[in-house]
Write an enzyme that holds these catalytic residues in place. Structure first.
Site, short mmCIF file in Angstrom:
data_model
loop_
_atom_site.label_atom_id
_atom_site.label_comp_id
_atom_site.label_asym_id
_atom_site.label_seq_id
_atom_site.Cartn_x
_atom_site.Cartn_y
_atom_site.Cartn_z
CE LYS A 1 -3.93 -2.26 1.97
NZ LYS A 1 -5.22 -2.15 2.55
NE ARG A 2 2.88 1.13 4.81
CZ ARG A 2 3.26 -0.15 4.80
NH1 ARG A 2 4.46 -0.49 4.45
NH2 ARG A 2 2.40 -1.09 5.16
#
Ligand code: GLU
Length: 507
Positions: free
Chosen positions: A265-266
């Site tokens: 997600k990052r």
């Protein structure tokens, strides 16, 4: 009798849906539609601690934007509801009870602190503590406590969990539709928690019970769930559902652009591309994460790109509409190894789908930006402009940068071009040219071109001497479509005005 194909997408609302989740939904959708089956959306929200407000709506909106509309599920109705696990709480307990009564599961009363101590002890000895067939007989559970003590504890309302009693030394062998034969030995597996004294099932029990009750025929999910498969298979067996249990398929991971490690997600914010379908605002921190929709991707481009992450048709074809995908999709052509995500390829797909749009469609999408800039232009002219520049665009948001000079005069002139193309006699020549333009009666690209050529011949000037400077005056750079088309669309008075402005500014 052949059963009707039924698949489900079963996300947990613990945050925004990752693009890997959308791919799981897509593959389920394609598989179902190809066989004329059903695609369900089930919300797996049994872990209340990880519940994130807004996540469920986000999931539903994402699926709608992608065109992956469920036939049944939260927000879509259906015969097997409710489709939100937190609303099915009452259903699960009877199955937990059944498993205990049949000896497939047991109560465990060990406290979190006790288990933590054991974990730490094991760690100190460079071991890993596991609640399993090697340790369960030394722990506080209904296999070791006397019947009286068990009843006492339950009556006192003591906290407990129900654990699955993993059978000893059994090989669980399964033909995964993507991975082929996979096998596990139960001695390697621990006694997973199925149910808690707060009345909530865990993922494993709820997932299996619901897949059974919702008549799911195929489970298609991410690779991270492969290790849960043997437990799920044993649960179906223990509950007496082995005959009708679903077939399993585990999709490969989506890897970072450099090819190593799972796309997290990052990564998106770090590497400058979206990993989520829609813009997401974290309800706790207020932080935003980019979304494909808000970044200007067309859903058909996003879907086409996702379809090829781990699947191929076996041909050279790369562009697929959703209907084409439904027709050719096959789980046997999904690869086992991780699929590398390439953000440049995503843009390439968007360019393709933008080119497929008509000038009229693109003009409609472009209008709000023009309105916000206070620019008024009639539809026909806007469509003509769009048709001249669309091949230079990847996104709708590129339309302005590629066409702004049709609406407003340039304020600056590309320095490099000025240096190389604006000679000492250029201004003089352009002034003569401006006077000539005044005499052109039919201000239409072909007519201008014809008169211009005759004029140039009469002057014995090379085209090169004036073409680029005129372009610079009209556009501000040396790029853009055919100069005579630009002249026509900018309009006679405006074009002459811009040439004179350039002369005065560049001198
Ligand atoms: N709730 C699980 C998830 O979040 C579903 C896994 C499955 O499909 O069995 O991915």
């Amino acid at each position: 009798m052949e059963r009707r194909v039924r698949v489900r997408f079963a996300p947990s609302p613990t945050g925004p849906l990752h693009m890997g989740g959308v791919r799981t939904a897509l593959f389920n959708y394609l598989f179902a539609k190809k066989q004329g089956g059903d695609f369900l959306l089930r919300i797996e929200d049994t872990d209340q601690n990880r519940y994130v407000p807004g996540a469920e709506d986000y999931i539903i909106e994402s699926l709608k934007w992608c065109g992956l509309v469920p036939d049944e599920g939260v927000g879509f109705g259906g015969e097997c509801g409710p489709y939100r696990q937190s609303e099915r709480k009452a259903i699960y307990k009877q199955y937990a009870d059944y498993l205990i009564n049949q000896g497939f599961a047991y109560f465990a009363f060990d406290t979190a602190e006790e288990l933590d101590t054991l974990r730490k002890q094991a760690e100190a000895e460079k071991q890993v503590f596991s609640y399993d067939l090697h340790t369960r007989n030394g722990l506080k559970n209904s296999l070791t406590l006397s019947p009286g003590e068990i009843t006492d504890r339950l009556q006192r309302g003591e906290h407990y969990v129900v654990r699955f009693k993993m059978p000893e030394n059994r090989d669980i062998v399964e033909e995964d539709l993507i991975r082929g034969r996979v096998s596990f030995n139960t001695n390697q597996l621990d006694d997973k928690v199925l149910f808690k004294s707060d009345g909530m099932p865990t993922y494993h029990l709820a997932n299996v019970v619901d897949d059974h009750l919702m008549q799911i025929t195929h489970v298609i999910r991410g690779e991270e769930w492969l290790s849960s498969m043997p437990l799920h298979i044993l649960l179906y067996e223990s509950l007496g559902w082995a005959e009708t249990r679903p077939r399993f398929s585990h999709l490969p991971l989506i890897l970072k652009p450099e090819g190593k490690g799972k796309l997290s997600k990052r990564d998106g914010d770090k590497l400058g591309f979206p990993v989520f379908p829609l813009l997401w605002k974290d309800p706790e921190t207020g932080e935003y994460s980019r979304g494909y929709r808000e970044d200007g991707y067309f859903p058909e481009a996003f879907i086409n790109m996702l379809a090829l992450l781990g699947w191929n048709s076996g041909t050279e074809q790369e562009f697929f509409s959703i209907d084409e995908l439904i027709e050719v999709f096959d789980l046997s052509r999904v690869v086992k190894s991780g699929a590398r995500f390439d953000p440049e390829k995503a843009k390439w797909f968007n360019r393709h789908y933008l080119q497929l749009k008509s000038a009229q469609e693109l003009a409609e999408l472009f209008k709000p930006e023009l309105v916000s800039k206070g620019i008024v232009v009639d539809d026909h002219k806007l469509e003509t402009i769009v048709s001249k520049i669309k091949d230079r665009c990847e996104f709708v948001k590129d339309l302005w940068a590629q066409s702004c000079y049709f609406f407003v005069a340039p304020e600056t002139y590309d320095e490099k071009t000025v240096k190389s193309k604006w000679k000492s006699d250029t201004s003089e020549k352009l002034l003569v040219l401006a006077d000539f333009f005044e005499t052109v009666a039919d201000w239409e690209a072909d007519a201008i071109k014809e008169e211009f050529s005759a004029f140039m011949a009469s002057k014995e000037w090379g085209f090169g001497a004036v073409m680029v400077p005129v372009r610079l005056a009209l556009v501000g750079t040396s790029t853009g479509p055919d100069l005579f088309e630009i002249l026509e669309l900018v309009g006679k008075e405006e074009a002459i005005g811009r040439i004179k402005t350039a002369i005065s500014k560049i001198q």
